[in-house]
Design an enzyme around this catalytic site. Structure first.
Site, PDB file in Angstrom:
ATOM      1  CE  LYS A 133      29.825  84.463  90.782  1.00 29.35           C
ATOM      2  NZ  LYS A 133      30.977  85.372  90.582  1.00 29.35           N
ATOM      3  CG  ASP A 173      30.802  86.413  93.957  1.00 29.34           C
ATOM      4  OD1 ASP A 173      31.332  87.039  93.036  1.00 29.34           O
ATOM      5  OD2 ASP A 173      29.678  86.714  94.402  1.00 29.34           O
ATOM      6  CB  THR A 217      38.359  91.803  92.012  1.00 27.77           C
ATOM      7  OG1 THR A 217      38.518  90.397  91.815  1.00 27.77           O
ATOM      8  CG2 THR A 217      37.102  92.271  91.310  1.00 27.77           C
TER       9      THR A 217
HETATM   10  P1  NDP Z   1      32.513  90.174  99.941  1.00 28.00           P
HETATM   11  O1  NDP Z   1      31.637  89.151 100.537  1.00 28.00           O
HETATM   12  O2  NDP Z   1      33.954  90.179 100.309  1.00 28.00           O
HETATM   13  O3  NDP Z   1      31.935  91.647 100.266  1.00 28.00           O
HETATM   14  C1  NDP Z   1      30.655  91.991  99.860  1.00 28.00           C
HETATM   15  C2  NDP Z   1      30.350  93.390 100.388  1.00 28.00           C
HETATM   16  O4  NDP Z   1      29.139  93.843  99.791  1.00 28.00           O
HETATM   17  C3  NDP Z   1      30.141  93.439 101.881  1.00 28.00           C
HETATM   18  O5  NDP Z   1      30.566  94.676 102.356  1.00 28.00           O
HETATM   19  C4  NDP Z   1      28.626  93.275 102.007  1.00 28.00           C
HETATM   20  O6  NDP Z   1      28.079  93.821 103.192  1.00 28.00           O
HETATM   21  C5  NDP Z   1      28.165  94.081 100.806  1.00 28.00           C
HETATM   22  N1  NDP Z   1      26.853  93.590 100.360  1.00 28.00           N
HETATM   23  C6  NDP Z   1      26.515  92.316 100.048  1.00 28.00           C
HETATM   24  N2  NDP Z   1      25.211  92.236  99.723  1.00 28.00           N
HETATM   25  C7  NDP Z   1      24.740  93.496  99.834  1.00 28.00           C
HETATM   26  C8  NDP Z   1      23.470  94.072  99.628  1.00 28.00           C
HETATM   27  N3  NDP Z   1      22.431  93.323  99.242  1.00 28.00           N
HETATM   28  N4  NDP Z   1      23.356  95.418  99.814  1.00 28.00           N
HETATM   29  C9  NDP Z   1      24.408  96.164 100.195  1.00 28.00           C
HETATM   30  N5  NDP Z   1      25.641  95.678 100.424  1.00 28.00           N
HETATM   31  C10 NDP Z   1      25.795  94.363 100.241  1.00 28.00           C
HETATM   32  O7  NDP Z   1      32.325  90.060  98.354  1.00 28.00           O
HETATM   33  P2  NDP Z   1      33.296  90.541  97.184  1.00 28.00           P
HETATM   34  O8  NDP Z   1      33.948  91.820  97.580  1.00 28.00           O
HETATM   35  O9  NDP Z   1      34.103  89.391  96.777  1.00 28.00           O
HETATM   36  O10 NDP Z   1      32.246  90.800  95.994  1.00 28.00           O
HETATM   37  C11 NDP Z   1      31.606  92.071  95.811  1.00 28.00           C
HETATM   38  C12 NDP Z   1      31.065  92.150  94.390  1.00 28.00           C
HETATM   39  O11 NDP Z   1      32.160  92.008  93.450  1.00 28.00           O
HETATM   40  C13 NDP Z   1      30.051  91.081  93.975  1.00 28.00           C
HETATM   41  O12 NDP Z   1      29.147  91.643  93.055  1.00 28.00           O
HETATM   42  C14 NDP Z   1      30.910  90.035  93.268  1.00 28.00           C
HETATM   43  O13 NDP Z   1      30.159  89.250  92.369  1.00 28.00           O
HETATM   44  C15 NDP Z   1      31.873  90.963  92.525  1.00 28.00           C
HETATM   45  N6  NDP Z   1      33.112  90.342  92.102  1.00 28.00           N
HETATM   46  C16 NDP Z   1      33.968  89.774  93.015  1.00 28.00           C
HETATM   47  C17 NDP Z   1      35.155  89.213  92.583  1.00 28.00           C
HETATM   48  C18 NDP Z   1      36.174  88.690  93.548  1.00 28.00           C
HETATM   49  O14 NDP Z   1      37.289  88.383  93.090  1.00 28.00           O
HETATM   50  N7  NDP Z   1      35.898  88.613  94.835  1.00 28.00           N
HETATM   51  C19 NDP Z   1      35.490  89.124  91.151  1.00 28.00           C
HETATM   52  C20 NDP Z   1      34.564  89.836  90.283  1.00 28.00           C
HETATM   53  C21 NDP Z   1      33.415  90.390  90.760  1.00 28.00           C
HETATM   54  P3  NDP Z   1      27.407  92.846 104.295  1.00 28.00           P
HETATM   55  O15 NDP Z   1      28.560  92.326 105.087  1.00 28.00           O
HETATM   56  O16 NDP Z   1      26.501  93.724 105.069  1.00 28.00           O
HETATM   57  O17 NDP Z   1      26.675  91.750 103.568  1.00 28.00           O
END
Ligand code: NDP
Length: 452
Positions: A133, A173, A217
């Site tokens: 990571k 991510d 995902t």
């Molecule tokens: P994105 O950046 O596309 O979206 C993240 C989302 O989560 C946004 O809506 C963001 O809101 C919100 N968010 C981020 N930090 C916080 C916080 N501290 N509190 C509340 N909301 C928060 O990321 P992904 O969708 O790619 O990833 C989301 C999760 O899925 C992560 O845990 C990642 O590790 C996991 N994941 C992702 C994969 C992928 O293929 N993308 C694969 C496997 C796991 P805001 O805009 O306000 O920050």
């Protein structure tokens, strides 16, 4: 945190004590290690050779950790300095593989917890990929395209020397989507003078990317829920689903929930959440988040009947299924109790470790089906491995073919976790099942390859 490890053999407790004393300021990493060690106790009992072979001492220590300076100049001409990370945790099953996260909260603890989880998740997919990571404490919110590009170029100017299709293959991510991957890949190509498609996944489909990687995902998490419900003779049809987040994972979990006959009623960001009893309009959500890069509050402002709740998380809304898809530790024991009181039947972690240990305990005590992230969100990295296969063989598979493969992989991941849980005397416990099945594969390979 050691209390629940008391029943484990001394060598296991010693390993955790060492992790704590060696990494004293890394709570998220300690939490992830604790969860794995706790749940693989039956595996260690059945395989004393894993303990004797020093698997635990080695698996909790990354093979390599890289930290570097990322200097760049913002649009006002000011110098900015961020910190970059890549933790290459394990390459025993294949090249290091895992995403890059750009978010101000990023630190070594968070990258190590994610890298550690990634080892077992990737093993579970059966796709021959190691665990890693990386990322940076850079905050992309409010930055111009030009600033994002300069940052990505500076980040890759250092990281490129540690990557390669047979060495380490990053992906996206939080904060790293199609735009960032394009800039990162472009800089790698320029510096190395190689169009090495297989060194990054999540690429645009026009330049080496794979169909369904973007959706994988979120889609995969919903397929996993479907498999869990099927075991209990039930389905998603007609159910209400709550999703947190409004990024990549959340958007496509919402879309697939609709396609399978459910009604997804929530979405959120770090400022608050929306509830839409008619069901979240995916096109409007994507327009606001992907095109306009706006906030979730704007969804409620533009959608009749939807409500925005500032500063809160969506877990008070009564639903049948919950898919937390934003970030780590975003659903605690109180949230779990609220969901249970509202009648939740299944919870699947779209994000990595979104549920606190106390929340997981509450779900399991209430016999709510619970899928940990390393199983439920494995569809993303599994489809990344399909992207690597297509790059290596210069093929392009259709959307339908790729989705069918994803569906079949998620069934395999489900069955591997389900079977391992039953084999180790904890039927229906997907936490024990996923950790045990992933760990077994990694441990056997480590024993076979000697003390490395
Ligand atoms: P994105 O950046 O596309 O979206 C993240 C989302 O989560 C946004 O809506 C963001 O809101 C919100 N968010 C981020 N930090 C916080 C916080 N501290 N509190 C509340 N909301 C928060 O990321 P992904 O969708 O790619 O990833 C989301 C999760 O899925 C992560 O845990 C990642 O590790 C996991 N994941 C992702 C994969 C992928 O293929 N993308 C694969 C496997 C796991 P805001 O805009 O306000 O920050």
């Amino acid at each position: 945190m050691t209390d629940t490890l008391v029943a484990l053999p001394t060598p296991v407790r010693d390993v955790f004590d060492t992790v704590q004393s060696r990494n004293p300021h890394e709570p998220e990493f300690q939490q992830a290690v604790h969860e794995v060690l706790e749940s693989i106790a039956p595996v260690l009992e059945a395989h004393p050779e894993f303990v004797d072979g020093g698997i635990l001492e080695r698996i909790v220590e990354p093979e390599r950790q890289i930290m570097f300076r990322v200097p760049w100049v913002d649009d006002t001409g000011r110098l900015q300095v961020n910190r970059g990370y890549r933790v290459q945790f394990s390459s025993v099953l294949g090249p290091y593989k895992g995403g890059l996260r750009f978010h101000p909260s990023v630190n070594l603890s968070i990258i190590k917890f994610l890298g550690f989880e990634q080892i077992f998740k990737n093993a579970l997919t059966g796709q021959g990929i190691g665990g890693a990571k990386g990322g940076s404490d850079f905050d992309p919110h409010g930055r111009s395209d030009a600033e994002i590009m300069r940052f990505c170029q500076s980040f890759m100017s250092e990281l490129y020397r540690h990557l390669g299709e047979h060495t380490d293959v990053p992906a996206g991510d939080i904060g790293v989507g199609a735009r960032e991957i394009g800039y990162l890949f472009g800089q790698y190509r320029k510096i190395t003078n190689r169009h090495e498609s297989g060194m990054f996944t999540g690429k645009g489909v026009q330049w080496g990317g794979a169909e369904v990687r973007t959706e994988a995902t979120g889609y995969g998490a919903v397929f996993f829920v479907q498999e869990m419900l099927a075991v209990r003779g039930s389905s998603l049809e007609g159910s209400r689903v709550s999703v947190s987040g409004s990024g990549n994972v959340a958007t496509y979990a919402i879309k697939k929930a609709w396609q399978l006959g459910a009604t997804p009623v929530t979405a959120s960001d770090s400022s608050g959440y929306v509830v839409d009893d008619e069901g979240i309009d995916v096109d409007l959500l994507r327009q606001i988040k992907e095109v306009e890069r706006g906030r979730i509050s704007e969804y409620a402002a533009r959608r009749p009947g939807a409500r925005y709740i500032e500063g809160a998380r969506p877990w008070q809304v009564p639903v049948d299924v919950a898919i937390p898809s934003a970030t780590q530790n975003e659903l605690d024991a109180d949230d779990a109790r609220a969901l249970i009181a509202g009648g939740v039947r299944a919870v699947a972690e779209g994000a990595n470790m979104p549920c606190t240990p106390a929340a997981v305990e509450a779900f399991q005590a209430a016999e709510v089906l619970f899928a940990p992230g390393k199983a439920a969100n494995a569809g993303g990295v599994a489809t990344s491995a399909l992207e690597m296969s297509q790059n290596a063989s210069r093929q392009r598979w259709s959307f339908d073919d790729s989705e069918a493969r994803l569906r079949s992989i998620m069934k395999d991941v489900h069955d591997a976790a389900f079977d391992a849980a039953a084999r180790y005397g904890r039927p229906g416990d997907y936490v024990v099942g996923a950790n045990s099945a992933g760990f077994e594969r990694v441990a056997h390979a480590m024993l076979a390859q000697g003390v490395i």
